[in-house]
Design a protein around this motif. Structure first.
Motif, PDB file in Angstrom:
ATOM      1  N   LEU A  19       0.480  -1.207  -0.005  1.00 40.55           N
ATOM      2  CA  LEU A  19       0.207   0.105   0.075  1.00 40.55           C
ATOM      3  C   LEU A  19       1.186   1.249   0.228  1.00 40.55           C
ATOM      4  O   LEU A  19       2.151   1.446   1.060  1.00 40.55           O
ATOM      5  CB  LEU A  19      -0.838  -0.035   1.631  1.00 40.55           C
ATOM      6  CG  LEU A  19      -1.837   0.690   1.523  1.00 40.55           C
ATOM      7  CD1 LEU A  19      -2.900   0.622   0.358  1.00 40.55           C
ATOM      8  CD2 LEU A  19      -3.105   0.652   2.877  1.00 40.55           C
ATOM      9  N   GLY A  20       0.419   2.097  -0.680  1.00 43.70           N
ATOM     10  CA  GLY A  20       0.919   3.446  -0.808  1.00 43.70           C
ATOM     11  C   GLY A  20       1.913   4.210  -1.553  1.00 43.70           C
ATOM     12  O   GLY A  20       0.934   3.732  -2.914  1.00 43.70           O
ATOM     13  N   VAL A  40      -7.531   3.051  -9.304  1.00 47.13           N
ATOM     14  CA  VAL A  40      -6.579   2.447  -8.357  1.00 47.13           C
ATOM     15  C   VAL A  40      -5.335   2.900  -8.661  1.00 47.13           C
ATOM     16  O   VAL A  40      -5.609   3.446 -10.423  1.00 47.13           O
ATOM     17  CB  VAL A  40      -6.585   1.223  -8.621  1.00 47.13           C
ATOM     18  CG1 VAL A  40      -7.029   0.761 -10.005  1.00 47.13           C
ATOM     19  CG2 VAL A  40      -5.845   0.558  -7.822  1.00 47.13           C
ATOM     20  N   ASN A  41      -4.659   2.983  -8.071  1.00 44.89           N
ATOM     21  CA  ASN A  41      -3.115   3.828  -7.988  1.00 44.89           C
ATOM     22  C   ASN A  41      -2.216   2.852  -8.519  1.00 44.89           C
ATOM     23  O   ASN A  41      -1.995   2.722  -7.153  1.00 44.89           O
ATOM     24  CB  ASN A  41      -3.361   5.143  -8.282  1.00 44.89           C
ATOM     25  CG  ASN A  41      -1.716   6.094  -8.350  1.00 44.89           C
ATOM     26  OD1 ASN A  41      -1.230   5.818  -6.828  1.00 44.89           O
ATOM     27  ND2 ASN A  41      -1.150   6.891  -9.496  1.00 44.89           N
ATOM     28  N   ARG A  57       3.321  -0.188  -5.547  1.00 45.01           N
ATOM     29  CA  ARG A  57       3.160   0.110  -4.283  1.00 45.01           C
ATOM     30  C   ARG A  57       1.733   0.918  -5.410  1.00 45.01           C
ATOM     31  O   ARG A  57       1.573   0.972  -6.616  1.00 45.01           O
ATOM     32  CB  ARG A  57       3.313   1.127  -4.043  1.00 45.01           C
ATOM     33  CG  ARG A  57       4.550   1.500  -2.878  1.00 45.01           C
ATOM     34  CD  ARG A  57       4.309   1.167  -1.365  1.00 45.01           C
ATOM     35  NE  ARG A  57       5.243   0.586  -0.254  1.00 45.01           N
ATOM     36  CZ  ARG A  57       6.412  -0.239  -0.741  1.00 45.01           C
ATOM     37  NH1 ARG A  57       5.554  -1.852  -1.903  1.00 45.01           N
ATOM     38  NH2 ARG A  57       7.269  -0.229   0.108  1.00 45.01           N
ATOM     39  N   PHE A  58       0.360   0.415  -4.431  1.00 48.12           N
ATOM     40  CA  PHE A  58      -1.202   0.806  -5.105  1.00 48.12           C
ATOM     41  C   PHE A  58      -1.602   1.880  -4.254  1.00 48.12           C
ATOM     42  O   PHE A  58      -1.710   1.640  -2.588  1.00 48.12           O
ATOM     43  CB  PHE A  58      -2.000   0.321  -5.264  1.00 48.12           C
ATOM     44  CG  PHE A  58      -2.918  -0.911  -3.591  1.00 48.12           C
ATOM     45  CD1 PHE A  58      -1.741  -1.906  -3.488  1.00 48.12           C
ATOM     46  CD2 PHE A  58      -3.791  -0.432  -3.483  1.00 48.12           C
ATOM     47  CE1 PHE A  58      -2.377  -2.416  -2.737  1.00 48.12           C
ATOM     48  CE2 PHE A  58      -4.448  -0.859  -2.873  1.00 48.12           C
ATOM     49  CZ  PHE A  58      -3.911  -2.601  -2.354  1.00 48.12           C
ATOM     50  N   ARG A  59      -2.263   2.618  -4.164  1.00 42.48           N
ATOM     51  CA  ARG A  59      -3.766   3.418  -3.932  1.00 42.48           C
ATOM     52  C   ARG A  59      -4.870   3.411  -3.930  1.00 42.48           C
ATOM     53  O   ARG A  59      -5.360   3.266  -5.360  1.00 42.48           O
ATOM     54  CB  ARG A  59      -3.366   4.778  -3.700  1.00 42.48           C
ATOM     55  CG  ARG A  59      -2.003   5.451  -2.358  1.00 42.48           C
ATOM     56  CD  ARG A  59      -1.948   6.781  -2.291  1.00 42.48           C
ATOM     57  NE  ARG A  59      -1.347   7.418  -1.746  1.00 42.48           N
ATOM     58  CZ  ARG A  59      -0.964   7.090  -0.538  1.00 42.48           C
ATOM     59  NH1 ARG A  59      -2.539   6.909   0.610  1.00 42.48           N
ATOM     60  NH2 ARG A  59      -0.094   6.998   0.201  1.00 42.48           N
ATOM     61  N   SER A  60      -5.621   3.617  -3.553  1.00 37.22           N
ATOM     62  CA  SER A  60      -7.058   2.342  -4.121  1.00 37.22           C
ATOM     63  C   SER A  60      -8.381   3.992  -3.163  1.00 37.22           C
ATOM     64  O   SER A  60      -8.793   4.207  -2.297  1.00 37.22           O
ATOM     65  CB  SER A  60      -7.849   1.265  -3.761  1.00 37.22           C
ATOM     66  OG  SER A  60      -8.657   1.318  -3.639  1.00 37.22           O
ATOM     67  N   TYR A  61      -9.590   3.993  -4.561  1.00 41.42           N
ATOM     68  CA  TYR A  61     -10.457   4.666  -4.271  1.00 41.42           C
ATOM     69  C   TYR A  61     -11.437   4.332  -4.191  1.00 41.42           C
ATOM     70  O   TYR A  61     -11.616   3.062  -5.620  1.00 41.42           O
ATOM     71  CB  TYR A  61     -10.866   5.910  -4.705  1.00 41.42           C
ATOM     72  CG  TYR A  61     -12.006   6.975  -4.694  1.00 41.42           C
ATOM     73  CD1 TYR A  61     -12.195   7.277  -3.421  1.00 41.42           C
ATOM     74  CD2 TYR A  61     -12.896   6.402  -5.562  1.00 41.42           C
ATOM     75  CE1 TYR A  61     -14.260   7.338  -3.474  1.00 41.42           C
ATOM     76  CE2 TYR A  61     -14.824   7.042  -5.612  1.00 41.42           C
ATOM     77  CZ  TYR A  61     -15.054   7.296  -4.746  1.00 41.42           C
ATOM     78  OH  TYR A  61     -16.390   7.916  -4.817  1.00 41.42           O
TER      79      TYR A  61
END
Lengths: 219, 409
Positions: A19-20, A40-41, A57-61
C-alpha cells in the motif's frame, strides 16, 4: 445485496499488501474514475535493464474487492518480467482471491489493466514501443469489449454473447448489445463502461452503442 | 454470529421483531389457524380476528376498516397501487407523475408502464429532498391519472408535506398515492386530513413480522385487481391471508403508536447524537432534511457522505467490526448504479458512492451510538489514508506511509 467475499478477499481488504506510493518510481498509472466509484493508482519501480518489476505500491478509492484485487495484483506482478505481466489475463486477480461475486469481476479487470497501463507508459518512455497508431480494427475493438464485465454473470460481454454486431465505418463505430429482458437495468452501466473504455483508449471515433433486449425493444 | 455483539443500525431496512409480537403470533399457527373464508367455527374465529386487526390498524391512520387491503408487504402494496390505478383509469389518461426519490418498487413499476403506452415523468426535489410543488403543478396535465410521492424517504429521511401535495392532487382530480413504509409507526398519519387516496405501509419496519403489509384505498377509488382467484380481501387480493403475520402487524402497530412519543424522543436524541458525532469528521455532508428542517426528518435516519472514500468499503469494514449499516454506493448495488435518491438531491456520483445510511430503533443505546461514531472515525481514517482520490489541497489526509499505518491497527 449481501456480498459473500472469500477469506482471501477479506484478508487483502483489511490488511492490504504494498500500500502507498513509491517515492522513486519510474512507472505510474491511475485507472478508473471517482464517478464510477473505483479508481486505483499504481507506482512501480521497473529495472530498466532486466525489465523486472522490482517494487510496486497501490492506492485505491473503491470498494472492498477493489482494494483486495489491487493488493493481490501487486503480489502477483512483483518480481516478474513486464512481458509476462502484459500477457496476463484480467481475471488473474480474482482467481488468486478464490473468486469474486459476479458483480465484482470488473474490479479484477481494473486491477490488472492498471498495472498494464503503467507498463505501457514505461515502455513508451524508454522507447521500447512507439505510440501505437490508433487505427481501430474489429479485433482491437473486440479486445476492448472483453474488458467489459456483465454485472450479473461476471463474464465479459464478448464471451457472454451479448455483442451481436460490431461495425466500423471510417470514424463511426456501431456496437449492438443484446440483453435478456430481465437485464435491462444493467444497460446504463454497460453503456457507460463501453464509452469509458473506448475513451481511455483515446480513440477519436464516434461511438454508438445500441442496447436491445431479446424481445427486440431498444433500451 | 453472536447476536449480543452486533450493533444493528439498519432498521430502515428491517427490524428485530418484538418478543411480545412473536409470542402473540404463535397461537394463530397453533390453535386459531383457520381461514376466514371457511364457514365453520375456526373460519368464523379467523374472520373475527382479521376483522379486529383491520379495525385496529385502520384506526391508526384514521381510515375505515374496509379501506385496508392486506398484502405481502410494501413492495406488493406499491405494485398494486401503481398497476391498479393505471389498469383501471387508462381510459381517463395515460400520464403518471412520481417524485425523483421514490423507492424502486414505485419507480420500477411506473417506468415499466411506459412499455404499455403510459408516459411517466419525475417531479424534482430540492437539495434536502423536498418535493418541488411548483414543478408538480407545472407537470400536471388533463391526462394525469396518478401522482405518487414517498411520505418519508427510505434513504435520506426527508418527510414530505403530504397534506399540501394531496391538496394539489385533489384540486386537479388526480389520484394521490404515498409510500409510507418508513413513516408509518414513527409519525401520526391521518389519511383523511392529509388528502391521501392510497397509502402503502408494512409491519416489519416497526418490530412486526416480515411478509405483511397493507394498502389503504380510499372509498370510491378503484383498482384493477392483480391477483384473481378467491374472495379474500374484498376480492382485490385473492389467496389465504397470512393471519399470524396480520395479527402480529396489528400488535406491532399498537405498540408503536402506544409508545410513539417516548420512542420518538429517544430516537431523535440518538439520531442527533450520532449525526453530531459523525459531522465532527472532516469532509462529510449530512444528506436529507437537516438544519432548520430537522423536524421534517424521520426520527431514526442519519445519512452521511464521507468524501474521497467509497461506501461499500466503509460498510464492509464496519461489518467486520459487527456494525450493520447500508450504503447508497453503486458498489453495494446489483446494477453498479449509485442511488438515484442521492443523485436526485444533487450529489455527484462520487459523493453518492461515499454515502452511508444509519437507521436506529427503539433498542438503540447511547453506548452503541458512541461506539459507532468511534468505529466510523477509525474506518474513515484508514480508507482515506490509502485513497487514490484525495485532492492535493487535502494531502494531509493521506498517510505517507500507509503500510506502517495499517500494521499499527
Amino acid at each position: 445485496m449481501a456480498l459473500k467475499y472469500t477469506k482471501e478477499t477479506i484478508e487483502h481488504f483489511t490488511k492490504p499488501h504494498n500500500l502507498g506510493t513509491l517515492e522513486n518510481h519510474n512507472a505510474e498509472a491511475t485507472e478508473g474514475s471517482p464517478a464510477c466509484g473505483d479508481m486505483v493508482n499504481y507506482t512501480l519501480q521497473i529495472n530498466p535493464e532486466t525489465l523486472i518489476i522490482e517494487d510496486i505500491r497501490f492506492r485505491s478509492y473503491g470498494c472492498a474487492s477493489n482494494i483486495a484485487t489491487a493488493s493481490i495484483a501487486t503480489d502477483i506482478v512483483k518480481g516478474r518480467h513486464i512481458d509476462e505481466v502484459k500477457k496476463m489475463g484480467t481475471s488473474e486477480a480474482a482467481s488468486k482471491l478464490g473468486g469474486l461475486p459476479p458483480v465484482k469481476m470488473h474490479c479484477s479487470v481494473l486491477a490488472i489493466n492498471g498495472i498494464k497501463a503503467a507498463i505501457r507508459e514505461f515502455e513508451k518512455k524508454i522507447g521500447r514501443i512507439v505510440d501505437e497508431q490508433r487505427v481501430l480494427t474489429e479485433k482491437a475493438l473486440k479486445n476492448i469489449l472483453k474488458d467489459i464485465i456483465h454485472p450479473k454473470h461476471g463474464i465479459n460481454i464478448i464471451d457472454n454473447n451479448n455483442v451481436t454486431r460490431i461495425k466500423i465505418e471510417g470514424q463511426n463505430v456501431y456496437i449492438v448489445i443484446e440483453l435478456e429482458p430481465d437485464e435491462e437495468m444493467f444497460a446504463p452501466n454497460i453503456r457507460e463502461e463501453i464509452q469509458e473504455h473506448l475513451e481511455a483508449m483515446k480513440c477519436s471515433h464516434e461511438i454508438m452503442v445500441k442496447i436491445e433486449s431479446k424481445t427486440g425493444q431498444f433500451i | 454470529m453472536n447476536d449480543e455483539k452486533i450493533i444493528y443500525f439498519d432498521n430502515g431496512d428491517t427490524t428485530r421483531i418484538d418478543d411480545e409480537v412473536l409470542d402473540y403470533m404463535l397461537q394463530f399457527y397453533r390453535t386459531s389457524y383457520g381461514n376466514p373464508v371457511s364457514l365453520h367455527s375456526l373460519g368464523i374465529e379467523a374472520d373475527e380476528n382479521i376483522a379486529s386487526a383491520r379495525e385496529t390498524i385502520a384506526g391508526f391512520i384514521n381510515a375505515d376498516a374496509n379501506e385496508l387491503i392486506f398484502t405481502s408487504g410494501a413492495t406488493e402494496s406499491n405494485n398494486m397501487a401503481i398497476n391498479g390505478i393505471a389498469g383501471f383509469y387508462k381510459e381517463k389518461g395515460d400520464h403518471i407523475l412520481i417524485s425523483s426519490i421514490e423507492h424502486s418498487s414505485v419507480k420500477a413499476v411506473a417506468h415499466r408502464l411506459e412499455n404499455e403506452g403510459f408516459e411517466v415523468e419525475e417531479v424534482k426535489v430540492d437539495k434536502q429532498g423536498f418535493l418541488d410543488i411548483e414543478d408538480l403543478r407545472s407537470k400536471i396535465r388533463t391526462k394525469t391519472i396518478l401522482v405518487s410521492v414517498i411520505y418519508g424517504n427510505f434513504e435520506i429521511g426527508t418527510v414530505q408535506n403530504i397534506r399540501e401535495i394531496g391538496a394539489v392532487c385533489r384540486e386537479n382530480n388526480i389520484v394521490f398515492h404515498t409510500d409510507a413504509a418508513q413513516a408509518y409507526g414513527k409519525m401520526r398519519i391521518d389519511v383523511k386530513d392529509e388528502n391521501i387516496d392510497l397509502m402503502t405501509f408494512n409491519a416489519h419496519k416497526n418490530h412486526g413480522p416480515k411478509g405483511v403489509g397493507a394498502l389503504y384505498v380510499r372509498k370510491g377509488i378503484k383498482l384493477k385487481k392483480m391477483i384473481d382467484g378467491g374472495s379474500h380481501e374484498f376480492g382485490m387480493r385473492s389467496g389465504s391471508e397470512n393471519i399470524p403475520a396480520i395479527m402480529g402487524f396489528a400488535l406491532a402497530s399498537e405498540i408503536a403508536y402506544r409508545d410513539l412519543e417516548i420512542n420518538n424522543s429517544h430516537l431523535i436524541k440518538m439520531r442527533d447524537r450520532l449525526a453530531d458525532g459523525l459531522l465532527q469528521i472532516d469532509h462529510v455532508t449530512y444528506n436529507g432534511a437537516h438544519g432548520e428542517n430537522i423536524d421534517k426528518r424521520l426520527p431514526h435516519n442519519v445519512d452521511i457522505t464521507f468524501q474521497y472514500i467509497e461506501g461499500e468499503a466503509i460498510l464492509m469494514h464496519l461489518s467486520l467490526r459487527n456494525i450493520c449499516v447500508s450504503s447508497g454506493s453503486a458498489c453495494s448495488s446489483k446494477t453498479l448504479e449509485p442511488s438515484h435518491v442521492l443523485t436526485a438531491i444533487g450529489l455527484k456520483h462520487e459523493q453518492a458512492h461515499g454515502s452511508i445510511r444509519f437507521t436506529l430503533s427503539k433498542f438503540t443505546t447511547e453506548e452503541e451510538v458512541d461506539s459507532v461514531i468511534q468505529n466510523v472515525k477509525e474506518v474513515v481514517e484508514i480508507l482515506r489514508s490509502m485513497s487514490s482520490f484525495i485532492p492535493e489541497e487535502h494531502s494531509e489526509l493521506i498517510n505517507k506511509d500507509a503500510k506502517t499505518f495499517y500494521k499499527k491497527k
